[in-house]
Design a protein around this motif. Structure first.
Motif, PDB file in Angstrom:
ATOM      1  N   THR A  69       0.829  -1.199   0.000  1.00  0.00           N
ATOM      2  CA  THR A  69       0.000   0.000   0.000  1.00  0.00           C
ATOM      3  C   THR A  69       0.873   1.263   0.000  1.00  0.00           C
ATOM      4  O   THR A  69       0.542   2.251  -0.641  1.00  0.00           O
ATOM      5  CB  THR A  69      -0.927   0.011   1.232  1.00  0.00           C
ATOM      6  N   HIS A  70       1.974   1.199   0.709  1.00  0.00           N
ATOM      7  CA  HIS A  70       2.882   2.351   0.827  1.00  0.00           C
ATOM      8  C   HIS A  70       4.203   2.053   0.106  1.00  0.00           C
ATOM      9  O   HIS A  70       5.279   2.150   0.686  1.00  0.00           O
ATOM     10  CB  HIS A  70       3.140   2.668   2.313  1.00  0.00           C
ATOM     11  N   TRP A  71       4.126   1.718  -1.172  1.00  0.00           N
ATOM     12  CA  TRP A  71       5.284   1.324  -1.977  1.00  0.00           C
ATOM     13  C   TRP A  71       6.363   2.401  -2.031  1.00  0.00           C
ATOM     14  O   TRP A  71       7.539   2.119  -2.173  1.00  0.00           O
ATOM     15  CB  TRP A  71       4.853   0.971  -3.401  1.00  0.00           C
ATOM     16  N   TRP A  72       5.956   3.638  -1.864  1.00  0.00           N
ATOM     17  CA  TRP A  72       6.906   4.743  -1.929  1.00  0.00           C
ATOM     18  C   TRP A  72       7.956   4.668  -0.817  1.00  0.00           C
ATOM     19  O   TRP A  72       9.061   5.168  -0.956  1.00  0.00           O
ATOM     20  CB  TRP A  72       6.180   6.095  -1.878  1.00  0.00           C
ATOM     21  N   VAL A  73       7.632   3.983   0.299  1.00  0.00           N
ATOM     22  CA  VAL A  73       8.603   3.805   1.384  1.00  0.00           C
ATOM     23  C   VAL A  73       9.776   2.961   0.887  1.00  0.00           C
ATOM     24  O   VAL A  73      10.939   3.248   1.176  1.00  0.00           O
ATOM     25  CB  VAL A  73       7.929   3.161   2.613  1.00  0.00           C
ATOM     26  N   VAL A 121      10.766   2.685  -2.250  1.00  0.00           N
ATOM     27  CA  VAL A 121      11.522   3.506  -3.202  1.00  0.00           C
ATOM     28  C   VAL A 121      12.433   4.476  -2.444  1.00  0.00           C
ATOM     29  O   VAL A 121      13.621   4.633  -2.776  1.00  0.00           O
ATOM     30  CB  VAL A 121      10.563   4.258  -4.146  1.00  0.00           C
ATOM     31  N   LEU A 122      11.878   5.108  -1.420  1.00  0.00           N
ATOM     32  CA  LEU A 122      12.654   6.045  -0.620  1.00  0.00           C
ATOM     33  C   LEU A 122      13.831   5.330   0.059  1.00  0.00           C
ATOM     34  O   LEU A 122      14.967   5.837   0.071  1.00  0.00           O
ATOM     35  CB  LEU A 122      11.757   6.710   0.428  1.00  0.00           C
TER      36      LEU A 122
END
Length: 199
Positions: free
Chosen positions: A16-20, A22-23
């Protein structure tokens, strides 16, 4: 069962929070790049320091026997050799083993004298040990006994007769000062094993 449920919840949250992710990947790349640059810079500084290495005989006299071996290793590296310190129990009469830019293998036995030239002379017994191991065990093209002191009157002709190169206080002082590589200061060095810019 609770562990599996926890893992499933973490995976679901990350999806759900895939951007974590990537970060975290970006941060890892930045940190890795920074670490790589620092390691590269440290290696370059070490290379520059080694190329500029100059030691006075008084500095060599002040070392203990182990630090003296490392200093000899560093001087060989300064002159473009792949060198390692081997000294210690079971070294088979070779404290520093090096391969010079011409491909010749060097087996160097170091004899540090705390009192320099006033210390006891290096005798034939040490040369006999080196003669028995340098070529046979270490594959040396050049067998060397090196001291910040002196050699006995019997050791000098014995060394010549058995192709053991003797580096005494005078030669060591000239070499450590950085004027020329060791192979330029010794007589009867074998020819290069491979062509090089120095041969």
């Amino acid at each position: 069962m609770a562990v599996i449920g926890l893992i499933a919840a973490v995976v679901q949250w990350l999806l759900t929070h895939w951007w974590v992710l990537v970060l975290a990947a970006v941060v890892a790349v930045v940190i890795g790049g920074f670490w790589y640059q620092r390691a590269k810079q440290r290696a370059e500084w070490a290379r520059v320091r080694a190329a500029a290495l100059r030691l006075r005989i008084a500095e060599l006299d002040a070392l203990d026997h182990r630090a003296f071996e490392f200093a000899v290793r560093d001087l060989m590296r300064r002159d473009g050799c792949d060198a390692e310190q081997l000294g210690g129990a079971g070294d088979n009469a070779c404290d520093v083993r090096a391969v010079d830019p011409a491909g010749r293998v060097w087996a160097i036995q170091c004899k540090h004298r705390r009192d320099g030239a006033r210390g006891s002379a290096v005798g034939v017994g040490v040369l006999q040990q080196v003669n028995g191991t340098a070529r046979q065990i270490h594959g040396a093209d050049v067998a060397v006994v090196l001291t910040n002191g002196r050699f006995s009157s019997k050791a000098i002709p014995w060394g010549k007769q058995h192709r053991i190169h003797l580096v005494d206080r005078r030669v060591l002082s000239e070499w450590a000062a950085g004027s020329r590589p060791l192979w330029d200061l010794l007589d009867r060095i074998p020819p290069p094993r491979r062509p090089s810019a120095l041969s």
